[in-house]
Design a protein around this motif. Structure first.
Motif, PDB file in Angstrom:
ATOM      1  N   PHE A 211       0.993  -1.445   0.154  1.00 41.15           N
ATOM      2  CA  PHE A 211      -0.055  -0.056   0.057  1.00 41.15           C
ATOM      3  C   PHE A 211       0.867   1.153  -0.045  1.00 41.15           C
ATOM      4  O   PHE A 211       0.552   2.269  -0.684  1.00 41.15           O
ATOM      5  N   ALA A 212       1.838   1.257   0.690  1.00 42.56           N
ATOM      6  CA  ALA A 212       2.769   2.508   0.848  1.00 42.56           C
ATOM      7  C   ALA A 212       3.594   2.638  -0.489  1.00 42.56           C
ATOM      8  O   ALA A 212       3.464   3.837  -0.994  1.00 42.56           O
ATOM      9  N   ALA A 213       3.727   1.648  -1.348  1.00 38.93           N
ATOM     10  CA  ALA A 213       4.384   1.769  -2.681  1.00 38.93           C
ATOM     11  C   ALA A 213       3.426   2.276  -3.533  1.00 38.93           C
ATOM     12  O   ALA A 213       3.705   3.080  -4.271  1.00 38.93           O
ATOM     13  N   ILE A 214       2.242   1.948  -3.481  1.00 42.49           N
ATOM     14  CA  ILE A 214       0.936   2.394  -4.352  1.00 42.49           C
ATOM     15  C   ILE A 214       0.668   3.653  -4.183  1.00 42.49           C
ATOM     16  O   ILE A 214       0.400   4.529  -4.866  1.00 42.49           O
ATOM     17  N   ARG A 215       0.614   3.968  -2.787  1.00 44.02           N
ATOM     18  CA  ARG A 215       0.249   5.527  -2.283  1.00 44.02           C
ATOM     19  C   ARG A 215       1.171   6.540  -2.362  1.00 44.02           C
ATOM     20  O   ARG A 215       0.820   7.561  -2.828  1.00 44.02           O
ATOM     21  N   ILE A 216       2.570   6.208  -1.960  1.00 46.66           N
ATOM     22  CA  ILE A 216       3.505   7.203  -2.048  1.00 46.66           C
ATOM     23  C   ILE A 216       4.399   7.379  -3.346  1.00 46.66           C
ATOM     24  O   ILE A 216       4.620   8.519  -3.771  1.00 46.66           O
ATOM     25  N   TYR A 217       4.799   6.334  -3.590  1.00 44.42           N
ATOM     26  CA  TYR A 217       5.788   6.425  -4.911  1.00 44.42           C
ATOM     27  C   TYR A 217       5.421   7.418  -6.118  1.00 44.42           C
ATOM     28  O   TYR A 217       6.152   8.310  -6.569  1.00 44.42           O
ATOM     29  N   PRO A 218       4.092   6.987  -6.520  1.00 43.76           N
ATOM     30  CA  PRO A 218       3.872   7.692  -7.760  1.00 43.76           C
ATOM     31  C   PRO A 218       3.808   9.345  -7.395  1.00 43.76           C
ATOM     32  O   PRO A 218       3.973   9.965  -8.356  1.00 43.76           O
ATOM     33  N   ARG A 219       3.122   9.358  -6.180  1.00 49.14           N
ATOM     34  CA  ARG A 219       3.245  11.037  -5.957  1.00 49.14           C
ATOM     35  C   ARG A 219       4.225  11.795  -5.843  1.00 49.14           C
ATOM     36  O   ARG A 219       4.465  12.609  -6.414  1.00 49.14           O
ATOM     37  N   SER A 220       5.223  11.089  -5.081  1.00 51.76           N
ATOM     38  CA  SER A 220       6.390  11.572  -4.923  1.00 51.76           C
ATOM     39  C   SER A 220       7.432  11.709  -6.080  1.00 51.76           C
ATOM     40  O   SER A 220       7.771  12.966  -6.442  1.00 51.76           O
ATOM     41  N   PHE A 221       7.285  10.807  -6.617  1.00 49.34           N
ATOM     42  CA  PHE A 221       8.187  10.987  -8.330  1.00 49.34           C
ATOM     43  C   PHE A 221       7.339  11.896  -9.306  1.00 49.34           C
ATOM     44  O   PHE A 221       8.209  12.648  -9.744  1.00 49.34           O
ATOM     45  N   ALA A 222       6.217  11.979  -9.387  1.00 49.35           N
ATOM     46  CA  ALA A 222       5.595  13.039 -10.127  1.00 49.35           C
ATOM     47  C   ALA A 222       5.903  14.383  -9.551  1.00 49.35           C
ATOM     48  O   ALA A 222       6.128  15.202 -10.460  1.00 49.35           O
ATOM     49  N   MET A 223       5.857  14.733  -8.350  1.00 50.43           N
ATOM     50  CA  MET A 223       6.028  15.995  -7.790  1.00 50.43           C
ATOM     51  C   MET A 223       7.461  16.139  -8.037  1.00 50.43           C
ATOM     52  O   MET A 223       7.916  17.553  -8.309  1.00 50.43           O
ATOM     53  N   TRP A 224       8.379  15.478  -8.021  1.00 52.32           N
ATOM     54  CA  TRP A 224       9.886  15.402  -8.240  1.00 52.32           C
ATOM     55  C   TRP A 224      10.028  15.948  -9.609  1.00 52.32           C
ATOM     56  O   TRP A 224      11.057  17.012  -9.784  1.00 52.32           O
ATOM     57  N   ILE A 225       9.659  15.315 -10.536  1.00 52.46           N
ATOM     58  CA  ILE A 225       9.740  15.443 -11.899  1.00 52.46           C
ATOM     59  C   ILE A 225       8.812  16.710 -12.575  1.00 52.46           C
ATOM     60  O   ILE A 225       9.235  17.392 -13.789  1.00 52.46           O
ATOM     61  N   GLN A 226       7.785  17.264 -11.929  1.00 44.54           N
ATOM     62  CA  GLN A 226       6.680  17.971 -12.661  1.00 44.54           C
ATOM     63  C   GLN A 226       6.473  19.174 -11.648  1.00 44.54           C
ATOM     64  O   GLN A 226       5.677  20.120 -12.366  1.00 44.54           O
ATOM     65  N   SER A 227       7.096  19.441 -10.614  1.00 42.77           N
ATOM     66  CA  SER A 227       6.664  20.550  -9.853  1.00 42.77           C
ATOM     67  C   SER A 227       8.028  21.141  -9.383  1.00 42.77           C
ATOM     68  O   SER A 227       9.238  20.773  -9.463  1.00 42.77           O
ATOM     69  N   SER A 228       7.776  22.472  -8.781  1.00 40.39           N
ATOM     70  CA  SER A 228       8.951  23.065  -8.330  1.00 40.39           C
ATOM     71  C   SER A 228       8.977  22.993  -6.822  1.00 40.39           C
ATOM     72  O   SER A 228       9.640  23.708  -5.929  1.00 40.39           O
ATOM     73  N   TYR A 229       8.044  22.129  -6.313  1.00 40.49           N
ATOM     74  CA  TYR A 229       8.066  21.815  -4.823  1.00 40.49           C
ATOM     75  C   TYR A 229       9.256  21.270  -4.135  1.00 40.49           C
ATOM     76  O   TYR A 229      10.174  20.582  -4.991  1.00 40.49           O
TER      77      TYR A 229
END
Length: 139
Positions: A93-111
């Motif tokens: 569940f952690a992999a499904i919940r966290i990885y996609p969000r973190s990766f997307a934020m890292w490559i697509q945002s200025s967060y």
């Protein structure tokens, strides 16, 4: 079963909210967030109660999904009520919940990357809190 998932999912949600609140409000993490509060990637929340209520309700939807998935999926493990089952499902569940969000934020945002790292760790710990709470509750 649905009533049980709704009730115990709410209890797990309250436990999760308290634990994760502690993770974010410790002096180190709170200081990092404070130092970056004016970063352009950070949304400004003039009303903290509005932010916290939206955060709780949004997270609660995830928790209900995880509660239903936990109840359904544990039957496929050799020891459905065991700790290894709960830990395995928490990891999945952690992999499904966290990885996609973190990766997307890292490559697509200025967060800020520092905050993405904090949210990845705290989100993973929070997911384990959810599932381990569900395991300990009479669900």
């Amino acid at each position: 079963m649905i009533i049980s998932i709704l009730f115990w999912g709410l209890v797990a949600g309250l436990i999760h909210f308290i634990v994760v609140g502690g993770l974010y409000q410790n002096s180190v993490v709170a200081g990092i967030y404070k130092s970056l509060e004016n970063h352009p990637g950070m949304k400004q929340w003039p009303d903290i109660r509005c932010y916290l209520s939206r955060m709780f309700l949004g997270t609660q939807v995830e928790i209900y999904i995880f509660a239903a998935a936990y109840v359904y999926l544990r039957q496929f493990f050799p020891a459905p009520e065991g700790w290894m089952t709960a830990l395995t499902l928490a990891g999945i569940f952690a992999a499904i919940r966290i990885y996609p969000r973190s990766f997307a934020m890292w490559i697509q945002s200025s967060y800020p990357a520092k905050l993405i790292a904090i949210e990845t760790v705290n989100g993973t710990l929070g997911t384990f809190v959810i599932v381990l709470s569900l395991k300990l509750l009479p669900l």
